[in-house]
Motif scaffolding. Structure first.
Motif, PDB file in Angstrom:
ATOM      1  N   LEU A  90     -42.885   2.796   4.665  1.00  0.00           N
ATOM      2  CA  LEU A  90     -43.212   3.587   5.853  1.00  0.00           C
ATOM      3  C   LEU A  90     -42.273   3.267   7.014  1.00  0.00           C
ATOM      4  CD1 LEU A  90     -47.062   3.237   5.546  1.00  0.00           C
ATOM      5  CD2 LEU A  90     -45.793   5.392   5.380  1.00  0.00           C
ATOM      6  N   LEU A  91     -41.956   2.000   7.178  1.00  0.00           N
ATOM      7  CA  LEU A  91     -41.069   1.600   8.267  1.00  0.00           C
ATOM      8  C   LEU A  91     -39.630   2.055   8.026  1.00  0.00           C
ATOM      9  CD1 LEU A  91     -42.667  -1.848   9.013  1.00  0.00           C
ATOM     10  CD2 LEU A  91     -42.475   0.071  10.630  1.00  0.00           C
ATOM     11  N   GLU A  92     -39.213   2.096   6.776  1.00  0.00           N
ATOM     12  CA  GLU A  92     -37.878   2.636   6.481  1.00  0.00           C
ATOM     13  C   GLU A  92     -37.809   4.105   6.901  1.00  0.00           C
ATOM     14  OE1 GLU A  92     -36.456  -0.173   2.747  1.00  0.00           O
ATOM     15  OE2 GLU A  92     -37.601   1.659   2.305  1.00  0.00           O
ATOM     16  N   THR A  93     -38.884   4.832   6.660  1.00  0.00           N
ATOM     17  CA  THR A  93     -38.927   6.231   7.097  1.00  0.00           C
ATOM     18  C   THR A  93     -38.884   6.313   8.614  1.00  0.00           C
ATOM     19  OG1 THR A  93     -40.167   6.862   5.121  1.00  0.00           O
ATOM     20  CG2 THR A  93     -40.247   8.382   6.985  1.00  0.00           C
ATOM     21  N   ALA A  94     -39.679   5.461   9.271  1.00  0.00           N
ATOM     22  CA  ALA A  94     -39.702   5.456  10.734  1.00  0.00           C
ATOM     23  C   ALA A  94     -38.326   5.146  11.312  1.00  0.00           C
ATOM     24  CB  ALA A  94     -40.745   4.452  11.241  1.00  0.00           C
ATOM     25  N   VAL A  95     -37.650   4.170  10.747  1.00  0.00           N
ATOM     26  CA  VAL A  95     -36.312   3.799  11.227  1.00  0.00           C
ATOM     27  C   VAL A  95     -35.323   4.939  10.985  1.00  0.00           C
ATOM     28  CG1 VAL A  95     -34.350   2.227  10.831  1.00  0.00           C
ATOM     29  CG2 VAL A  95     -36.659   1.306  11.109  1.00  0.00           C
ATOM     30  N   SER A  96     -35.484   5.659   9.882  1.00  0.00           N
ATOM     31  CA  SER A  96     -34.581   6.788   9.624  1.00  0.00           C
ATOM     32  C   SER A  96     -34.758   7.887  10.673  1.00  0.00           C
ATOM     33  CB  SER A  96     -34.786   7.352   8.211  1.00  0.00           C
ATOM     34  OG  SER A  96     -35.973   8.114   8.137  1.00  0.00           O
ATOM     35  N   LEU A  97     -35.957   7.990  11.222  1.00  0.00           N
ATOM     36  CA  LEU A  97     -36.224   8.992  12.259  1.00  0.00           C
ATOM     37  C   LEU A  97     -35.718   8.551  13.636  1.00  0.00           C
ATOM     38  CD1 LEU A  97     -39.890   9.885  11.258  1.00  0.00           C
ATOM     39  CD2 LEU A  97     -37.869  11.315  10.935  1.00  0.00           C
ATOM     40  N   ARG A  98     -35.773   7.252  13.880  1.00  0.00           N
ATOM     41  CA  ARG A  98     -35.376   6.684  15.176  1.00  0.00           C
ATOM     42  C   ARG A  98     -34.484   5.476  14.929  1.00  0.00           C
ATOM     43  NH1 ARG A  98     -36.241  10.280  18.848  1.00  0.00           N
ATOM     44  NH2 ARG A  98     -36.409   8.734  20.481  1.00  0.00           N
ATOM     45  N   PRO A  99     -33.256   5.691  14.448  1.00  0.00           N
ATOM     46  CA  PRO A  99     -32.401   4.577  14.034  1.00  0.00           C
ATOM     47  C   PRO A  99     -32.055   3.584  15.137  1.00  0.00           C
ATOM     48  CG  PRO A  99     -31.235   6.677  13.849  1.00  0.00           C
ATOM     49  CD  PRO A  99     -32.636   6.982  14.236  1.00  0.00           C
ATOM     50  N   GLY A 100     -32.133   3.981  16.371  1.00  0.00           N
ATOM     51  CA  GLY A 100     -31.813   3.067  17.458  1.00  0.00           C
ATOM     52  C   GLY A 100     -33.000   2.289  17.993  1.00  0.00           C
ATOM     53  N   ASN A 101     -34.163   2.478  17.407  1.00  0.00           N
ATOM     54  CA  ASN A 101     -35.377   1.837  17.922  1.00  0.00           C
ATOM     55  C   ASN A 101     -35.478   0.407  17.381  1.00  0.00           C
ATOM     56  OD1 ASN A 101     -38.192   0.991  18.102  1.00  0.00           O
ATOM     57  ND2 ASN A 101     -38.593   3.085  18.779  1.00  0.00           N
ATOM     58  N   MET A 102     -35.281  -0.547  18.266  1.00  0.00           N
ATOM     59  CA  MET A 102     -35.260  -1.960  17.857  1.00  0.00           C
ATOM     60  C   MET A 102     -36.651  -2.469  17.463  1.00  0.00           C
ATOM     61  SD  MET A 102     -32.144  -2.441  17.776  1.00  0.00           S
ATOM     62  CE  MET A 102     -32.178  -4.137  17.274  1.00  0.00           C
ATOM     63  N   VAL A 103     -37.703  -1.936  18.046  1.00  0.00           N
ATOM     64  CA  VAL A 103     -39.061  -2.352  17.674  1.00  0.00           C
ATOM     65  C   VAL A 103     -39.320  -1.992  16.214  1.00  0.00           C
ATOM     66  CG1 VAL A 103     -41.530  -1.966  18.096  1.00  0.00           C
ATOM     67  CG2 VAL A 103     -39.957  -2.230  20.026  1.00  0.00           C
ATOM     68  N   LEU A 104     -38.947  -0.782  15.827  1.00  0.00           N
ATOM     69  CA  LEU A 104     -39.134  -0.364  14.434  1.00  0.00           C
ATOM     70  C   LEU A 104     -38.306  -1.229  13.486  1.00  0.00           C
ATOM     71  CD1 LEU A 104     -39.078   3.525  14.815  1.00  0.00           C
ATOM     72  CD2 LEU A 104     -41.078   2.062  14.476  1.00  0.00           C
ATOM     73  N   LYS A 105     -37.062  -1.508  13.874  1.00  0.00           N
ATOM     74  CA  LYS A 105     -36.201  -2.357  13.034  1.00  0.00           C
ATOM     75  C   LYS A 105     -36.776  -3.761  12.911  1.00  0.00           C
ATOM     76  CE  LYS A 105     -31.832   0.047  13.723  1.00  0.00           C
ATOM     77  NZ  LYS A 105     -30.454  -0.069  14.205  1.00  0.00           N
ATOM     78  N   ASN A 106     -37.300  -4.283  13.987  1.00  0.00           N
ATOM     79  CA  ASN A 106     -37.926  -5.607  13.957  1.00  0.00           C
ATOM     80  C   ASN A 106     -39.146  -5.600  13.038  1.00  0.00           C
ATOM     81  OD1 ASN A 106     -38.221  -8.383  15.023  1.00  0.00           O
ATOM     82  ND2 ASN A 106     -40.131  -7.556  15.847  1.00  0.00           N
ATOM     83  N   ASN A 107     -39.978  -4.585  13.174  1.00  0.00           N
ATOM     84  CA  ASN A 107     -41.165  -4.494  12.321  1.00  0.00           C
ATOM     85  C   ASN A 107     -40.777  -4.363  10.847  1.00  0.00           C
ATOM     86  OD1 ASN A 107     -42.709  -4.673  14.611  1.00  0.00           O
ATOM     87  ND2 ASN A 107     -43.245  -2.501  14.674  1.00  0.00           N
ATOM     88  N   LEU A 108     -39.711  -3.630  10.584  1.00  0.00           N
ATOM     89  CA  LEU A 108     -39.220  -3.505   9.210  1.00  0.00           C
ATOM     90  C   LEU A 108     -38.766  -4.866   8.697  1.00  0.00           C
ATOM     91  CD1 LEU A 108     -38.385  -1.970   6.682  1.00  0.00           C
ATOM     92  CD2 LEU A 108     -36.270  -1.305   7.877  1.00  0.00           C
ATOM     93  N   GLY A 109     -38.045  -5.616   9.521  1.00  0.00           N
ATOM     94  CA  GLY A 109     -37.586  -6.950   9.121  1.00  0.00           C
ATOM     95  C   GLY A 109     -38.751  -7.874   8.806  1.00  0.00           C
ATOM     96  N   ILE A 110     -39.784  -7.823   9.610  1.00  0.00           N
ATOM     97  CA  ILE A 110     -40.970  -8.653   9.374  1.00  0.00           C
ATOM     98  C   ILE A 110     -41.648  -8.255   8.063  1.00  0.00           C
ATOM     99  CG2 ILE A 110     -43.301  -9.167  10.222  1.00  0.00           C
ATOM    100  CD1 ILE A 110     -42.084  -8.912  13.088  1.00  0.00           C
ATOM    101  N   ALA A 111     -41.794  -6.953   7.849  1.00  0.00           N
ATOM    102  CA  ALA A 111     -42.436  -6.483   6.610  1.00  0.00           C
ATOM    103  C   ALA A 111     -41.617  -6.879   5.383  1.00  0.00           C
ATOM    104  CB  ALA A 111     -42.634  -4.971   6.658  1.00  0.00           C
ATOM    105  N   LEU A 112     -40.291  -6.759   5.469  1.00  0.00           N
ATOM    106  CA  LEU A 112     -39.431  -7.183   4.362  1.00  0.00           C
ATOM    107  C   LEU A 112     -39.593  -8.675   4.099  1.00  0.00           C
ATOM    108  CD1 LEU A 112     -36.219  -5.154   5.248  1.00  0.00           C
ATOM    109  CD2 LEU A 112     -37.496  -4.981   3.093  1.00  0.00           C
ATOM    110  N   TYR A 113     -39.627  -9.453   5.142  1.00  0.00           N
ATOM    111  CA  TYR A 113     -39.793 -10.901   5.004  1.00  0.00           C
ATOM    112  C   TYR A 113     -41.125 -11.220   4.322  1.00  0.00           C
ATOM    113  CZ  TYR A 113     -40.041 -15.837   6.214  1.00  0.00           C
ATOM    114  OH  TYR A 113     -40.137 -17.191   6.152  1.00  0.00           O
TER     115      TYR A 113
END
Length: 160
Positions: free
Chosen positions: A130-153
């Motif tokens: 879900l977060l990969e999709t969110a980041v694809s929609l808003r690639p510059g959003n650092m909060v989404l990228k951070n949340n994706l990193g946490i979920a991956l971890y």
């Protein structure tokens, strides 16, 4: 020759009248759908807005209102803990969002909210998707990228 032109003019006038009538029907259905949405009658709103979309599939206002109704359905499903349904409603918005920046922002936020619920329940793999999709929609959003990193971890995918 005159008879031919008259027939063509009549055919054009009839076509214009049909297009105008279709536009009026889409306008009426759109307004009824928006009113239903305002009253919180989500299923009725979706039904009317989908009907408006069928009548006038190129109408950007109808598409935007239908996307808003889908997002509200997703929010309602999320509140009920129905995470698959919430994601389903967001997925339906994807084809309607186009280049509408506000809609893309809201859609990314909705995917983020659903991902947070999955993470809270230990569903890190689904949260990543879900977060990969969110980041694809808003690639510059650092909060989404951070949340994706946490979920991956948390999903033991630290190399990604």
């Amino acid at each position: 020759m005159v008879m031919r032109v008259s027939c063509c003019v009549l055919a054009f006038a009839f076509s214009a009248a049909v297009i105008f009538a279709e536009g009026e029907e889409a306008f009426r259905l759109n307004n009824e759908g928006v009113e239903s949405l305002g009253r919180g009658e989500l299923q009725d709103a979706v039904a009317k807005l989908e009907a408006a979309r069928r009548v006038d599939p190129r109408n950007a206002t109808v598409a935007s209102n239908l996307a808003s109704a889908y997002l509200r359905q997703g929010e309602d499903a999320l509140r009920k803990g129905e995470l698959k349904d919430a994601a389903h409603w967001c997925d339906r918005v994807m084809g309607l969002a186009g280049k509408n920046d506000a809609l893309m922002h809201n859609l990314a936020a909705s995917y983020n909210d659903i991902a947070a619920a999955h993470s809270k329940a230990g569903g890190y793999g689904e949260a990543v998707s879900l977060l990969e999709t969110a980041v694809s929609l808003r690639p510059g959003n650092m909060v989404l990228k951070n949340n994706l990193g946490i979920a991956l971890y948390r999903d033991n995918r630290r190399a990604e």
